[in-house]
Design a protein around this motif. Sequence first.
Motif, PDB file in Angstrom:
ATOM      1  N   MET A  72     -12.310  36.050  97.648  1.00  0.00           N
ATOM      2  CA  MET A  72     -13.554  37.001  97.753  1.00  0.00           C
ATOM      3  C   MET A  72     -13.030  38.300  97.550  1.00  0.00           C
ATOM      4  SD  MET A  72     -14.916  35.509 101.342  1.00  0.00           S
ATOM      5  CE  MET A  72     -16.058  36.862 101.374  1.00  0.00           C
ATOM      6  N   ILE A  73     -12.052  38.796  97.855  1.00  0.00           N
ATOM      7  CA  ILE A  73     -11.530  40.339  97.478  1.00  0.00           C
ATOM      8  C   ILE A  73     -11.180  40.522  95.943  1.00  0.00           C
ATOM      9  CG2 ILE A  73      -9.551  41.696  97.809  1.00  0.00           C
ATOM     10  CD1 ILE A  73      -8.969  40.897 100.705  1.00  0.00           C
ATOM     11  N   GLY A  74     -10.559  39.607  95.393  1.00  0.00           N
ATOM     12  CA  GLY A  74     -10.477  39.486  93.901  1.00  0.00           C
ATOM     13  C   GLY A  74     -11.809  39.489  93.205  1.00  0.00           C
ATOM     14  N   LEU A  75     -12.681  38.574  93.452  1.00  0.00           N
ATOM     15  CA  LEU A  75     -14.077  38.728  92.752  1.00  0.00           C
ATOM     16  C   LEU A  75     -14.814  39.811  93.016  1.00  0.00           C
ATOM     17  CD1 LEU A  75     -14.779  34.723  93.431  1.00  0.00           C
ATOM     18  CD2 LEU A  75     -14.071  35.798  91.254  1.00  0.00           C
ATOM     19  N   THR A  76     -14.974  40.201  94.327  1.00  0.00           N
ATOM     20  CA  THR A  76     -15.587  41.304  94.749  1.00  0.00           C
ATOM     21  C   THR A  76     -15.318  42.600  93.715  1.00  0.00           C
ATOM     22  OG1 THR A  76     -16.168  40.473  96.762  1.00  0.00           O
ATOM     23  CG2 THR A  76     -16.581  43.048  96.430  1.00  0.00           C
ATOM     24  N   GLY A  77     -13.752  42.897  93.761  1.00  0.00           N
ATOM     25  CA  GLY A  77     -13.226  43.939  93.032  1.00  0.00           C
ATOM     26  C   GLY A  77     -13.320  43.562  91.500  1.00  0.00           C
ATOM     27  N   CYS A  78     -13.388  42.499  90.992  1.00  0.00           N
ATOM     28  CA  CYS A  78     -13.797  42.231  89.449  1.00  0.00           C
ATOM     29  C   CYS A  78     -15.066  42.860  89.252  1.00  0.00           C
ATOM     30  CB  CYS A  78     -13.886  41.008  89.037  1.00  0.00           C
ATOM     31  SG  CYS A  78     -11.955  40.488  88.882  1.00  0.00           S
ATOM     32  N   ALA A  79     -16.168  42.585  90.160  1.00  0.00           N
ATOM     33  CA  ALA A  79     -17.677  42.641  90.020  1.00  0.00           C
ATOM     34  C   ALA A  79     -17.510  44.353  89.966  1.00  0.00           C
ATOM     35  CB  ALA A  79     -18.536  42.359  91.096  1.00  0.00           C
ATOM     36  N   VAL A  80     -16.868  45.045  90.898  1.00  0.00           N
ATOM     37  CA  VAL A  80     -17.213  46.566  91.027  1.00  0.00           C
ATOM     38  C   VAL A  80     -16.663  47.288  89.801  1.00  0.00           C
ATOM     39  CG1 VAL A  80     -16.171  48.453  92.235  1.00  0.00           C
ATOM     40  CG2 VAL A  80     -16.973  46.553  93.630  1.00  0.00           C
ATOM     41  N   ALA A  81     -15.592  46.611  89.260  1.00  0.00           N
ATOM     42  CA  ALA A  81     -15.021  47.254  87.805  1.00  0.00           C
ATOM     43  C   ALA A  81     -15.889  46.913  86.987  1.00  0.00           C
ATOM     44  CB  ALA A  81     -13.457  46.477  87.562  1.00  0.00           C
ATOM     45  N   GLN A  82     -16.367  45.842  86.907  1.00  0.00           N
ATOM     46  CA  GLN A  82     -17.256  45.343  85.713  1.00  0.00           C
ATOM     47  C   GLN A  82     -18.435  46.158  85.610  1.00  0.00           C
ATOM     48  OE1 GLN A  82     -17.237  41.278  86.416  1.00  0.00           O
ATOM     49  NE2 GLN A  82     -15.527  40.889  84.784  1.00  0.00           N
TER      50      GLN A  82
END
Length: 400
Positions: A72-82
Motif C-alpha cells: 500500500m505504501i509503494g502504490l500510494t507513493g507511485c500515485a503521488v509521484a505520477q
Amino acid sequence: MPRAVRLLIVARAVNRLGAFSLSFLAVLTTTNFGASASVAGYISAAFGLATIPSRLVGGRLADRIGPRRTIMIGLTGCAVAQLGLASASGLVSAACFAVLLGLVYEIYEPPSQAMIADVVAPSEHVRAYSLLNAALAVAGMGAGLLAAGLGRWDLRWLFVVDALTCLFCALAVRLVLPADQPAATMETGQPGAAAPWRDRSLLVMLAAGTLFAAIYLQIMTMLPLSLELRGMQPADAGLLFTTSALTITAGQPLLRLRRLADLSAPAALAGGYLLLALGLAGYALAHNLVTHISATIVWSVGDLLLLGRAYAFVASLAPAGGKGRYLAVYGTSWGIGGIIAPLAGTQLLERAGPTGLWCAMSLACLILAAAQPAWILTSNNSRAHDETPAHDQAAPSATN
C-alpha cells in the motif's frame, strides 16, 4: 492457488494495465517541458538508478511491517509521484518527481513476491510466480492499447490514469488481502539471516540474474532499433511483444504437466536458457517478419520455463522472516540490468549490427545455461551437507 494469491495477481494486473506512463517519460520531458534528448535521457537514467534502493527499501519494510502495508505504501507513493509529474509546471519539478517515482516505484515488488512465497506451498512456488508474470504480460498488452488512445489527447493523462490504477490497486490490497502477521523472529545463528548481502548463494544468483536482466532488456529496448536497421518497421516490435505475451499465457497449462512440473530447477533453467539462446540466434539470422515471429515463439517458450524458477530458489534460500529482503536484493538485478542494457546494446548495434548483437546475447544465454544450473546443484549439495551433521548429532542425544 490460495485466495490471497489470486486476489494479489488480479490487483497487480489491474495496476499493470495502467503502468504504461513510464515509456513516455522521456517524450513528456521533451514535448511538454522543452528538454533536449540528452537531458531527457539523463532524467530517465536517474529514474532507473533510483529504482535500485527502492527495491531494497521494499524488502526491508516487508519484513519489518508486513507485505500488505508495504504494498500500500509503494502504490500510494507511485500515485503521488505520477500526479506530481502530470501537474509539474517546469522541467526541474518534473525531474524531481521522476526521481521520487523511481524511489517508490519498486517498493511493492518484494512484498508481492514474499507474500506468494509465504502462503503457497514450496512445490507450487514456480507455478504461482509464473501465473503472476503471465497476468502482468496480458495486462501489458491492454496497457499498450490504452496508451495509444490516451496519448493522442495529452501525455499528462497517461500519468493521471496510471496514478488512479495505483490507488485502486492499493485500495483492493487493503480490502481483500489478509492482515499482516507479526514479523517472525529470526534465529541469529542462521547464515544470512541479518545480512543477505553476505549470503554467497544469493550473490551468485544476483550476478546470474543481472546478466539475464541485461539480456531480456536488450530484447525490450533494442528490438525496435534492430528491425529498423534491417529495413523493417520498428512498430513491428509491438507485434513481436504481443506474440511473446500470448505464447507465455497460452503455455501456462503446460506447467501443470507432470513431466514439466517435476523438472528440477537446474534442468528447467538449463532448458529455458538453451531455448532463449536458440530464439535469439534466430533473430541474428532473421530478415523478415515471419522469421522474427518464429524466433520470438522459441525464446518465449524458454522464458516460460524460466519464469518463477529463480524467484522460487531465492525464496528457498531466505531464513524465516527474511524473504522480503532476499527477494529485494535479487530484484536489484533488474535495476542494474536496466543501466547496462541500453549502453551495451547501442554499442553492439553500432559496432556489430543486429547480427552481432543477437549472437552476443545468444552466447550469454549459453553461458547462463552452463553456469547457473551448476551453481544451484553445488549450493543444494552444500546445504544438504550442512544439515546432515546436525541431524546425526540429534540422534545420540535422544537416546541418552
